[in-house]
Scaffold this motif. Sequence first.
Motif, short mmCIF file in Angstrom:
data_model
loop_
_atom_site.label_atom_id
_atom_site.label_comp_id
_atom_site.label_asym_id
_atom_site.label_seq_id
_atom_site.Cartn_x
_atom_site.Cartn_y
_atom_site.Cartn_z
N PHE A 226 0.82 -1.22 0.00
CA PHE A 226 0.00 0.00 0.00
C PHE A 226 0.85 1.27 0.00
O PHE A 226 0.33 2.37 0.15
CB PHE A 226 -0.97 -0.01 1.19
N HIS A 227 2.15 1.11 -0.15
CA HIS A 227 3.04 2.27 -0.29
C HIS A 227 2.54 3.10 -1.48
O HIS A 227 2.17 2.55 -2.52
CB HIS A 227 4.46 1.76 -0.55
N PRO A 228 2.51 4.43 -1.34
CA PRO A 228 1.99 5.24 -2.46
C PRO A 228 2.72 4.98 -3.78
O PRO A 228 2.11 5.10 -4.86
CB PRO A 228 2.20 6.69 -1.99
N ALA A 229 3.99 4.60 -3.71
CA ALA A 229 4.72 4.33 -4.96
C ALA A 229 4.15 3.10 -5.68
O ALA A 229 4.20 3.03 -6.92
CB ALA A 229 6.21 4.12 -4.66
N ILE A 230 3.60 2.17 -4.93
CA ILE A 230 2.97 0.98 -5.55
C ILE A 230 1.57 1.36 -6.04
O ILE A 230 1.17 1.05 -7.17
CB ILE A 230 2.86 -0.20 -4.55
N ILE A 231 0.83 2.01 -5.17
CA ILE A 231 -0.55 2.40 -5.48
C ILE A 231 -0.59 3.23 -6.78
O ILE A 231 -1.41 3.00 -7.66
CB ILE A 231 -1.13 3.19 -4.26
N ARG A 232 0.33 4.17 -6.89
CA ARG A 232 0.33 5.02 -8.10
C ARG A 232 0.73 4.23 -9.34
O ARG A 232 0.20 4.45 -10.43
CB ARG A 232 1.26 6.22 -7.88
N GLN A 233 1.69 3.31 -9.17
CA GLN A 233 2.07 2.49 -10.34
C GLN A 233 0.91 1.61 -10.79
O GLN A 233 0.68 1.44 -11.99
CB GLN A 233 3.26 1.59 -10.00
N LEU A 234 0.18 1.06 -9.83
CA LEU A 234 -0.95 0.19 -10.19
C LEU A 234 -1.97 0.96 -11.02
O LEU A 234 -2.48 0.47 -12.03
CB LEU A 234 -1.60 -0.39 -8.93
N HIS A 235 -2.23 2.19 -10.60
CA HIS A 235 -3.18 3.03 -11.34
C HIS A 235 -2.69 3.27 -12.77
O HIS A 235 -3.43 3.13 -13.74
CB HIS A 235 -3.40 4.35 -10.60
N THR A 236 -1.40 3.60 -12.89
CA THR A 236 -0.83 3.84 -14.22
C THR A 236 -0.92 2.59 -15.10
O THR A 236 -1.32 2.66 -16.27
CB THR A 236 0.67 4.23 -14.09
N ILE A 237 -0.55 1.45 -14.53
CA ILE A 237 -0.55 0.20 -15.31
C ILE A 237 -1.96 -0.12 -15.82
O ILE A 237 -2.18 -0.37 -17.01
CB ILE A 237 -0.07 -1.00 -14.44
N ILE A 238 -2.92 -0.08 -14.90
CA ILE A 238 -4.28 -0.51 -15.24
C ILE A 238 -4.94 0.47 -16.23
O ILE A 238 -5.53 0.05 -17.22
CB ILE A 238 -5.14 -0.68 -13.96
#
Length: 322
Positions: A226-238
């Motif tokens: 849930f680190h923001p760096a992961i959360i933001r990447q997930l949004h970009t990927i999807i």
Amino acid sequence: VEADVCRLADAPSQTRCGTPLHFYSNIDFKEEIPSVRNAGAEGVGLFRSENLFIDNTKPPQEAEQQAYYSDMAEALAPDPLVIRLFDIGGDKLIYSSIREPNPNLGWRGIRILIDVPDILDSQLLAILKANTRRNIQVLMPMISSIEEITQIRTTLERHVLALRESGTTCDMPKIGAMIEIPAAVLLIDEITKMVDFISIGTNDLTQYTLAVDRNNEIVQDLFDKFHPAIIRQLHTIITTANRNSCKVSLCGDMGSDPLALPFLLGCGLREFSIVSADIAQLKSIARYLTVDSSRQLAEACLTLDSAAKIKERLKEYQAQHV
Ligand code: PEP
Ligand code: MG
């Protein structure tokens, strides 16, 4: 929620607002296929084929692989079987006797397959020959560049042509990339235009983004999906995959976390591959969620700057909706 769990195994999955979701199973061995069926999965979204390595060191023969894949594909047809090419090396199997100082940053996954053509060729041929029901898809592990995708695709196409020339009917299977290295996220626009599907590996994406060894207990507190760096990447990927009409699913452990579900839904994810045992629970939670409220939640999470704040927000949402 718990009362719904058993009942829901066979029901098609959808949100409260009627949006269909798709759940597939992650498996390590063909013996798990009956549990895939019982769990109400729509197929296998990740078969970790490296489990076929003999004594954890030797690749299986092509014929042996073909028989194994064929049994699985037959049992699942017409549902899909996503075979991930051998993800050896790193913290997984020790294919070589070379001791590496940083195995997770070393000779692993697609890197070994490209360097040792015998292993790649026998696996691709076994897959192509086993694919008589046309439900097998090929997933490439540890992709960090465009060239790796091109090399595997070219090799696959060469084998398809050679098999056809020798009189074997054979189709080009769908081919996908694991998105589990930040470099692949930065190239996601290009990658999603080159492959038929992507599968997000949140376990390695967390490890490689945060520089935290997924198996090192000393730093486990820092291993936070849930680190923001992961959360933001997930949004970009999807969102990029959806924009480029590339199928996207998530096969990391995050897919089993009820707290993550509305966020992923809000980003636009509709396909999940998780351990069979967790599918009924996730399906039942999905029935409390709406796409609109999940979208608002995802947007809010993208503005937060710490894992603690993101988790707090997700818990608030859960308390209100589930
Ligand atoms: C991942 O990295 O999230 C993943 C699904 O692959 P594995 O756990 O097998 O590395
Ligand atoms: Mg991985």
